[in-house]
Design an enzyme around this catalytic site. Sequence first.
Site, PDB file in Angstrom:
ATOM      1  CG  ASP A  13      -1.780   1.115   1.469  1.00 37.89           C
ATOM      2  OD1 ASP A  13      -2.082   1.815   0.488  1.00 37.89           O
ATOM      3  OD2 ASP A  13      -2.207   1.329   2.630  1.00 37.89           O
ATOM      4  CG  HIS A  62      -4.502   3.504   4.359  1.00 41.15           C
ATOM      5  ND1 HIS A  62      -4.461   2.455   3.468  1.00 41.15           N
ATOM      6  CD2 HIS A  62      -5.787   3.915   4.398  1.00 41.15           C
ATOM      7  CE1 HIS A  62      -5.679   2.257   2.987  1.00 41.15           C
ATOM      8  NE2 HIS A  62      -6.501   3.126   3.529  1.00 41.15           N
TER       9      HIS A  62
END
Length: 655
Positions: free
Chosen positions: A280, A456
């Site tokens: 990611d 995140h």
Amino acid sequence: MTKKNRMPFSAFTIEEKKTAQGTTPHTSVGNSPVSRQTKHRTGDRKKTAKSSTYQYSKFGKGRSRGSSAYSPKTQYKNPNEKVIPPPEEGVIRIIPLGGVEEIGKNMTAIEIGDDIIVIDAGMHFSTEETPGVDYVIPNTTYLEERKDKIRALIITHGHLDHIGGVPLVLSRIGNPPVYSRNLSILMMRKRQAEFPQLPAMKENIVEKDSVITCGKIKIRFFGVTHTIPDSMGIIIETKNGWIVTPGDYKLDQVDGIVSEAEEKEYSIFDKAKVLLLLTDSTNIENEGFSLPEEKVYRGLENLLRKIQGRVIIAAFASHITRLAHIVKFAESMGKKIVLDGRSMKTNIEVAIEAKLFEPKKGTIIPIEEANDYPPNKVVILMTGAQGEEFASLNRAANKTHTKFALHKGDTIILSASIVPGNELQVQKMKDGLTRQGVRIISFRTSGEDFVHATGHGNQEDIKWLHRKTHPKFFIPIHGWHSMLVRHKELAMELGQSEDKIIVPDNGSIIEISPDGEKMILRKEKAPSGAMMVDGVSISDTQDVVIKDRMMLAQDGMFVIIALVDQKTGKLKKSPDLISRGFVYLKENQELLRQVRIIIKKSVEDATTRMPMPLNQNGNMADFDHIKASLGESVSKFLYQKTAKRPLVIPVVLGV
Ligand SMILES: [Zn+2]
Ligand SMILES: [Zn+2]
């Protein structure tokens, strides 16, 4: 998903009428499925209109814009089909099919020998680039052509950018078995239930310590921290080492000290040989560590204790971990909880079903009963922190919420960041809320009491993961291209050499050599055009439809209906003109008068050199020519007079 009432441009058509002689007059309306069927029915027409819309371009001509109609048989035809050979013996092929030129619609395929494993199948909602489309899913053409090799769809976690495309993708790739952890499977079941016409999902619940074998490939998992429980990373074993992808993750840490549980979870990599890391890039531009969710819990708890009046918390319904915490904490303070908004209710329902928490009977009350309790005994959880038009909070702000009204003295906590692009609508919503005398606590204004944290990892979380997994090769995924490149630079700062990193595009075909020593990007690409789900149709070739929508939104449309005498080639009567979103006809009579002159001249110029009567033997070519000439001259004229470029649709009928 709400269905929109709209008349698609392509539905525009002219009814066919039989003439007295029993012949069919030509209705030459391209872009219309109906006119195409007409062609098949009458059988005697060799040619149909290639195009029917015209728009003035800077090249000085009204240009034909191609047909937006497509045949369902050819719409997924892949010109590369024969050009992309299967991977050679021992080669590992990696194909990011979505999520690497955008945030959303994540999907990656791993192909080894006769086996393909697909990881995630996300979606994203329509943007200004795809007006009117319901949502967008990754392009599955590469997989559709290799259905018999697909052994599994493995889902990292239950967010829509990872599961939103699952039902439609499964139905296109041969319905392979699906593997994920409990909550993610429950979320997918809810999603699948929206598509009762599709075959049932072959679900398999795994746990983070499960090991499965799909075809000849051995796969294991590990738990990661994210905003939804049961998030997991995936490890694909190969003879040259592990392929690792954590899915969405942040670290469970406080001030950079990673928790023991998290250290233990990742300790499997200490002695592992990691061949490839795919990870990611969403927060690659954020320095430091991500804000721990624990700090948000403390912030929200403080606020719930301090605030005297009624509290309304607007949050992402996808942040199930936080929602569950709020419900538990409010309950412990003896408060009642109201859930408002469909996704909020659904997600809490799923969380309870998954036994993530068990609220006491009577803790969650219907919204109609909110006023039966003192204000400080009620906490309302709502959707709509992004100012979405139809979400609960926005309806409360506009006073269009049928079951709920704000009171002076209410406090609204926006427990979310503003997704880029939503700034204006959030601002308008805040104004609407403020006019009703409520207090707003948002992400930006929070000083000591944090009300939101990202799900995140930031740069330091990301670095930690690279160090922990120490991969030989690296492919940054999940993010816009500039983010992936930034992620590549970060990996290089950590000592990885440039030839061991590939920044992919959607559809890139990347291969690792049989000896595990080289990673290359093939010159061929898998089809990657976004597949748009628009009402009941799914297609990757709707650009013309989408472009038409944008044009219509910009400059409107202008339809000309001209009756041409087949014997003389002259106009039978003054043409009918229809304008939508272009100019108001009643106030532009002079313009219309001039357009009619242009039309007459254009038709008659075009027919002077044609043999009369027109259109013998059902030949459409004459009419195409008239149409083209009309479209070009009228679009040019309208541009010169109005500086607008409407879509011009000439309809020529022979009588
Ligand atoms: Zn996520
Ligand atoms: Zn995600």
